[in-house]
Design a protein around this motif. Structure first.
Motif, short mmCIF file in Angstrom:
data_model
loop_
_atom_site.label_atom_id
_atom_site.label_comp_id
_atom_site.label_asym_id
_atom_site.label_seq_id
_atom_site.Cartn_x
_atom_site.Cartn_y
_atom_site.Cartn_z
N PRO A 345 -13.60 -55.80 -37.07
CA PRO A 345 -13.70 -57.21 -36.67
C PRO A 345 -15.05 -57.77 -37.10
O PRO A 345 -16.09 -57.12 -36.92
N PHE A 347 -17.99 -60.63 -36.86
CA PHE A 347 -18.63 -61.68 -36.06
C PHE A 347 -19.80 -62.25 -36.84
O PHE A 347 -20.55 -61.51 -37.48
N GLU A 370 -13.83 -63.40 -36.70
CA GLU A 370 -13.17 -63.56 -35.40
C GLU A 370 -13.85 -64.61 -34.54
O GLU A 370 -13.20 -65.36 -33.82
N ARG A 371 -15.18 -64.67 -34.60
CA ARG A 371 -15.90 -65.65 -33.81
C ARG A 371 -17.29 -65.86 -34.40
O ARG A 371 -17.85 -64.96 -35.02
N THR A 417 -16.22 -56.29 -26.76
CA THR A 417 -15.76 -55.14 -27.54
C THR A 417 -15.45 -53.99 -26.59
O THR A 417 -16.33 -53.49 -25.88
#
Length: 447
Positions: A345, A347, A370-371, A417
């Motif tokens: 993922p 970030f 994801e963000r 997480t």
């Protein structure tokens, strides 16, 4: 940017920041006057490789240095801005070895002498620091000087070099529109200003045909022998190797140490530039240079330091100071390539100053990140408010949240997480100022 050590040179520069503007006032009159008062040190340099471009010029500077040092040449290097310490702007040649950042006492003395020669006249600090470059480089022996343009080209303070060994112009995209224009052809015309009549020119990969046309037309008008990426030289990956080709033949080389496929074109432009400058380098030097090259703060992976302890265990952490739409595109492509090889993922921890185009930077990360966590630029009046920057990320289709610090962002990533999740990939970027602060806080400044 944060200073991590007490520095005599930094104290001298801070004095100047109180007397002269820190920003840009594009003209060559002031720097020309100052250099004349110093005895015209810019006329006493070794052969100069002069590098401009919106993106990629730093990588080419790093590749040039690595290849030429691998050949055993002494290489001076000027770059800007610095990330943590002012000394990073000045790397002095050490014959037969890697060049070294200028010593503090030597830099402080040069700054004082330049300030004294200026005599209190109106000038920008960047112009004073550029004069320091020429003074230092003229007083220390070297075989080659690599000088990176600060802003634009035509009126950049480095553009007093009468005839470089080669001028290199790397990819051009929108950036610094207030100074350079709001169309790529206008920016290309400013960058083309470093070309000197009859001197060799290398034009790196240009995604914008309008920019390439301006550069080629200018080179032809000035009678400059010129080589254009994709036409006169090129490079591609084949079986895990970099294949470089130009009119002189083929070279089978290792892939560059700098990550990202965009570095293939940057390496190719470097190789062609070194040849155009008349510098004979062996294939062994090319191989060693590509394998050893370093460029702090540009897709640099952090493998140790204080900040890593704040992220989830096993996190992969990268920093990159790219800050315009063109940089966002190549950085996102590199992150996508990482994702193909090892899914994690992603970030983003992003801070920017108010002269950039945040939406254009964020858009290439759509469907990939994801963000986004937006943070302020510490100690900068020009930093974008994290709330406004998060709104820009949202306009680009990303989920974004404003926070106060990078440490807060790491804590939030750790919170969301799960222990058995794949450790995340974290990219800290959007500003060289932010990257400089991160490297300082992490205890890993450039050396």
């Amino acid at each position: 940017m944060t200073m991590v050590t007490a520095s005599e040179a930094a104290a001298e520069i801070e004095k100047l920041l109180g007397l002269h503007p820190k920003g840009f006032d594009l003209s060559l009159d002031r720097i020309t006057r100052l250099l004349a008062a110093l005895g015209d040190p810019h006329l006493k340099l070794p052969p100069v490789i002069h590098v401009a471009g919106t993106n990629g010029k730093g990588s080419v500077t790093a590749f040039c240095r690595a290849i030429l040092e691998a050949e055993g040449l002494g290489v001076h290097v000027h770059t800007s801005p610095h990330l943590v310490n002012w000394h990073e702007r000045y790397r002095l040649a050490v014959k037969g070895e890697r060049g070294a950042l200028v010593g503090d006492a030597v830099l402080a003395d040069a700054v004082r002498r330049v300030a004294e020669a200026n005599g209190g006249e109106k000038i920008t600090v960047f112009e004073i620091l550029t004069a320091v470059t020429f003074l230092l480089f003229s007083e220390h022996p070297a075989d080659v000087a690599i000088i990176e343009v600060g802003l634009g080209g035509r009126f950049d303070a480095t553009n007093v070099i009468p005839r470089p060994a080669v001028s290199v112009i790397m990819p051009i995209s929108l950036d610094h529109q207030a100074y350079l224009g709001d169309r790529v052809e206008l920016i290309a015309a400013e960058k083309a200003g470093i070309m000197k009549r009859g001197a060799p020119v290398v034009i790196g990969y240009q995604s914008e045909e309008a920019a390439r046309d301006v550069l080629v037309e200018t080179a032809e008008r000035l009678g400059c022998p010129h080589a254009v990426y994709g036409q006169d030289f090129m490079a591609h990956e084949e079986f895990g190797r970099l294949v470089y080709q130009d009119e002189f033949g083929l070279a089978d080389l290792p892939l560059p140490r700098l990550p990202g496929r965009h570095q293939y074109a940057n390496a190719a432009a470097t190789i062609r530039a070194v040849k155009a400058a008349g510098l004979a380098v062996s294939e062994r030097a090319l191989e060693q240079g590509l394998a050893r090259v370093e460029w702090p703060g540009r897709l640099q992976r952090l493998t140790d330091g204080a900040l890593l302890r704040l992220a989830p265990r096993g996190s992969e952490i990268w920093v990159d100071g790219g800050h315009n739409p063109g940089a966002g595109q190549v950085i996102a492509e590199t992150m996508a390539n990482f994702e193909e090889r090892e899914p994690r993922p992603l970030f983003l921890v992003t801070g920017m100053i108010n002269t950039k185009e945040p939406v254009g930077y964020f858009e290439p990360f759509g469907g990939l990140a994801e963000r986004v966590f937006t943070v302020p630029i510490r100690g900068s009046d020009a930093g974008l408010d994290p709330v406004a920057l998060a709104a820009d990320a949202a306009r680009a289709g990303l989920e974004a949240e404003p926070l106060s610090t990078v440490a807060d962002a790491f804590a939030e990533i750790a919170r969301i997480t799960e222990e058995d999740d794949v450790p995340p990939r974290i990219l800290i970027g959007g500003s060289l100022y932010l990257v400089g602060d991160v490297l300082a806080d992490n205890g890993t400044p450039p050396a």
